[in-house]
Design an enzyme around this catalytic site. Structure first.
Site, PDB file in Angstrom:
ATOM      1  N   THR A   1       3.965  -6.819   5.310  1.00 35.86           N
ATOM      2  CA  THR A   1       2.733  -6.111   4.930  1.00 35.86           C
ATOM      3  C   THR A   1       1.531  -6.625   5.719  1.00 35.86           C
ATOM      4  O   THR A   1       1.510  -7.795   6.134  1.00 35.86           O
ATOM      5  CB  THR A   1       2.477  -6.312   3.411  1.00 35.86           C
ATOM      6  OG1 THR A   1       1.135  -5.956   3.115  1.00 35.86           O
ATOM      7  CG2 THR A   1       2.661  -7.770   2.986  1.00 35.86           C
ATOM      8  N   ASP A   2       0.531  -5.769   5.868  1.00 35.94           N
ATOM      9  CA  ASP A   2      -0.704  -6.211   6.535  1.00 35.94           C
ATOM     10  C   ASP A   2      -1.455  -7.241   5.679  1.00 35.94           C
ATOM     11  O   ASP A   2      -2.359  -7.915   6.172  1.00 35.94           O
ATOM     12  CB  ASP A   2      -1.615  -5.021   6.873  1.00 35.94           C
ATOM     13  CG  ASP A   2      -2.075  -4.227   5.649  1.00 35.94           C
ATOM     14  OD1 ASP A   2      -1.625  -4.518   4.520  1.00 35.94           O
ATOM     15  OD2 ASP A   2      -2.906  -3.304   5.836  1.00 35.94           O
ATOM     16  N   GLU A   3      -1.066  -7.355   4.400  1.00 34.34           N
ATOM     17  CA  GLU A   3      -1.781  -8.291   3.526  1.00 34.34           C
ATOM     18  C   GLU A   3      -1.576  -9.744   3.935  1.00 34.34           C
ATOM     19  O   GLU A   3      -2.321 -10.621   3.503  1.00 34.34           O
ATOM     20  CB  GLU A   3      -1.380  -8.064   2.058  1.00 34.34           C
ATOM     21  CG  GLU A   3      -1.702  -6.653   1.625  1.00 34.34           C
ATOM     22  CD  GLU A   3      -1.619  -6.391   0.130  1.00 34.34           C
ATOM     23  OE1 GLU A   3      -1.840  -7.312  -0.663  1.00 34.34           O
ATOM     24  OE2 GLU A   3      -1.357  -5.228  -0.224  1.00 34.34           O
TER      25      GLU A   3
ATOM     26  N   TYR B   1       1.103 -12.665  -4.103  1.00 34.96           N
ATOM     27  CA  TYR B   1       1.969 -11.679  -3.444  1.00 34.96           C
ATOM     28  C   TYR B   1       1.932 -11.858  -1.930  1.00 34.96           C
ATOM     29  O   TYR B   1       2.976 -12.025  -1.279  1.00 34.96           O
ATOM     30  CB  TYR B   1       1.531 -10.247  -3.814  1.00 34.96           C
ATOM     31  CG  TYR B   1       2.094  -9.194  -2.879  1.00 34.96           C
ATOM     32  CD1 TYR B   1       3.457  -8.911  -2.856  1.00 34.96           C
ATOM     33  CD2 TYR B   1       1.261  -8.482  -1.999  1.00 34.96           C
ATOM     34  CE1 TYR B   1       3.984  -7.953  -1.987  1.00 34.96           C
ATOM     35  CE2 TYR B   1       1.779  -7.532  -1.143  1.00 34.96           C
ATOM     36  CZ  TYR B   1       3.144  -7.264  -1.132  1.00 34.96           C
ATOM     37  OH  TYR B   1       3.655  -6.323  -0.264  1.00 34.96           O
TER      38      TYR B   1
ATOM     39  N   LYS C   1       4.865 -13.082   0.841  1.00 34.69           N
ATOM     40  CA  LYS C   1       5.315 -12.254   1.977  1.00 34.69           C
ATOM     41  C   LYS C   1       5.101 -12.999   3.297  1.00 34.69           C
ATOM     42  O   LYS C   1       5.940 -12.930   4.201  1.00 34.69           O
ATOM     43  CB  LYS C   1       4.565 -10.919   2.005  1.00 34.69           C
ATOM     44  CG  LYS C   1       4.860  -9.989   0.843  1.00 34.69           C
ATOM     45  CD  LYS C   1       6.306  -9.492   0.805  1.00 34.69           C
ATOM     46  CE  LYS C   1       6.655  -8.520   1.903  1.00 34.69           C
ATOM     47  NZ  LYS C   1       8.039  -7.995   1.768  1.00 34.69           N
TER      48      LYS C   1
ATOM     49  N   ASN D   1      -1.215  -0.026   3.525  1.00 34.55           N
ATOM     50  CA  ASN D   1      -0.873   0.588   2.231  1.00 34.55           C
ATOM     51  C   ASN D   1      -0.179   1.934   2.417  1.00 34.55           C
ATOM     52  O   ASN D   1      -0.670   2.788   3.150  1.00 34.55           O
ATOM     53  CB  ASN D   1      -2.143   0.828   1.404  1.00 34.55           C
ATOM     54  CG  ASN D   1      -2.697  -0.443   0.823  1.00 34.55           C
ATOM     55  OD1 ASN D   1      -3.111  -1.340   1.554  1.00 34.55           O
ATOM     56  ND2 ASN D   1      -2.713  -0.540  -0.491  1.00 34.55           N
TER      57      ASN D   1
ATOM     58  N   VAL E   1     -11.320   1.754 -11.958  1.00 32.04           N
ATOM     59  CA  VAL E   1     -11.640   1.327 -10.591  1.00 32.04           C
ATOM     60  C   VAL E   1     -12.138  -0.111 -10.655  1.00 32.04           C
ATOM     61  O   VAL E   1     -13.095  -0.415 -11.379  1.00 32.04           O
ATOM     62  CB  VAL E   1     -12.712   2.255  -9.966  1.00 32.04           C
ATOM     63  CG1 VAL E   1     -13.222   1.693  -8.650  1.00 32.04           C
ATOM     64  CG2 VAL E   1     -12.138   3.653  -9.778  1.00 32.04           C
TER      65      VAL E   1
ATOM     66  N   PRO F   1      -9.158 -10.683  -9.452  1.00 34.32           N
ATOM     67  CA  PRO F   1      -9.522 -11.991  -8.868  1.00 34.32           C
ATOM     68  C   PRO F   1      -9.051 -12.072  -7.416  1.00 34.32           C
ATOM     69  O   PRO F   1      -7.934 -11.673  -7.093  1.00 34.32           O
ATOM     70  CB  PRO F   1      -8.733 -12.991  -9.729  1.00 34.32           C
ATOM     71  CG  PRO F   1      -8.331 -12.253 -10.963  1.00 34.32           C
ATOM     72  CD  PRO F   1      -8.245 -10.805 -10.602  1.00 34.32           C
TER      73      PRO F   1
END
Ligand code: NAD
Ligand code: TYD
Length: 340
Positions: free
Chosen positions: A125-127, A153, A157, A182, A209, A277
């Site tokens: 993932t780009d995260e 998370y 990864k 995403n 949101v 958070p």
């Protein structure tokens, strides 16, 4: 060619299984999935009777089980989608993210070493790159951007990615990694932003949101992610990382308003709630390497992919309503009870 796809009862893995079974009818596709809360065999209905498809239930972190599966099946390639994938759940309970995302990946790598494969592909993932500031729209993640994670998370990864690269360098295992932005599209579990907002808007329920809604995500239709992985498996260079994204940045508020407009629902459904958070501000992928070296091009933009996705949720109400009728309500109450 026999390919093990792990996590194929989940959102992206499920779409990838559909893609591979239909596009490569001469390949055998074995789908291994633990069927956690996120795994759903209903997603596989369109392919379950195909002669080149098989489902196996099991845990990628169960070494005894994995070694036996590899010994029996003699896979040529492995594509690892199996993971705990939701940032909010990783904040509530990080341990399972280490278990599945890190130990599970290492277990698969060990099996690949022992039994031999021509390719191990890690779906990342780009995260793993952390986030970008909102006031620097000129900045994008490239494959050289340092790993700098924020959530349990993304940390799990990134850790898995490091193990994958270490098995290339130390043991010469033929690996590739894709880091995608995403995803959205059919069969997306309604805990993630887009399917959550579609399903709740259709029920005239409040849309939570986080913070001020100004966080930016870079959205890619899941079909385009699947073609990218297929291409990397066939043309990618071992030992390389490929970023996957289509330059479709939107603020969360823009995404939610687009969905409300498409469904003809009022913006008064929007409810600003306590922020996540450590909430990453902006993700934005530079996909130049994949485009120029492998010739990948996405088919969908956000503006064409979102109507297709909304249409799918309208036409496949059973798929997501079955999920909402299960233990999902408990999840929603725990996750949002104190926020709403
Ligand atoms: P998902 O949560 O929808 O599906 C995960 C699947 O893995 C489920 O079917 C689950 O049952 C299975 N699974 C979980 N633990 C397992 C285990 N121990 N053994 C076997 N199977 C197990 O996730 P997703 O959104 O489809 O994401 C798939 C992969 O793509 C993940 O690795 C994720 O990190 C990555 N990714 C996701 C996105 C996104 O936007 N969703 C973007 C980039 C990368
Ligand atoms: P999500 O779909 O969880 O993906 P990720 O956190 O991996 O990017 O969330 C996308 C964005 O939407 C993220 O900035 C958090 C935000 N968000 C909300 O504002 N409300 C929600 O109920 C959810 C699930 C997410």
């Amino acid at each position: 060619m026999k390919i093990l796809v792990t996590g194929g009862a989940g959102f992206i893995g499920g779409n990838f299984v559909h893609h591979m079974v239909n596009k490569h009818s001469d390949y055998e596709i074995v789908n291994l999935d633990l069927l956690t809360y996120a795994g759903n065999l209903e997603t596989l209905k369109p392919v379950e009777d195909k002669p080149n498809y098989k489902f196996v239930k099991g845990d990628i972190a169960d070494e005894t089980f994995i070694m036996k599966l590899f010994a029996d099946e003699k896979f040529d390639m492995v594509v690892n989608f199996a993971a705990e994938s939701h940032v909010d759940r990783s904040i509530s309970d990080p341990g399972i993210f280490v278990q599945t995302n890190v130990l599970g990946t290492v277990t698969l790598l060990n099996a690949c070493r022992k039994y031999g494969i021509t390719r191990y592909h890690q779906v990342s993932t780009d995260e793993v790159y952390g986030d970008l500031p909102l006031d620097r729209p000129d900045l994008f993640f490239t494959e050289e951007t340092p790993l700098h994670t924020s959530s349990p998370y993304s940390s799990s990864k990134a850790s898995a990615d490091l193990f994958v690269m270490s098995y290339f360098r130390t043991f010469g295992l033929p690996v590739t990694i894709s880091r995608c932005s995403n995803n959205y599209g059919p069969y997306h579990f309604p805990e993630k932003l887009i399917p959550l907002m579609i399903s709740r808007a259709l029920g005239d329920e409040e849309l939570p949101v986080y913070g001020n809604g100004e966080n930016v995500r870079d959205w890619l239709h899941v079909y385009d992610h699947c073609t990218a992985i297929d291409l990397i498996l066939h043309k990618g260079k071992v030992g390389e990382v490929y970023n996957v994204g289509g330059h479709n940045e939107r603020t969360n508020l823009e995404v939610v308003k687009t969905i409300l407009q498409a469904l003809n629902k009022p913006e008064s459904l929007i409810r600003y709630v306590t922020d996540r958070p450590g909430h990453d501000m902006r993700y934005a992928i530079d996909p130049t390497k994949l485009e120029t070296e492998l010739g990948w091009k996405p088919k969908y933009t956000f503006d064409t992919g979102i109507p297709q996705t909304i249409e799918w949720y309208l036409e496949n109400r059973d798929w997501w309503e079955n999920i909402l009728n299960g233990s999902y309500q408990e999840y929603f109450d725990t996750m949002y009870g104190t926020r709403l």
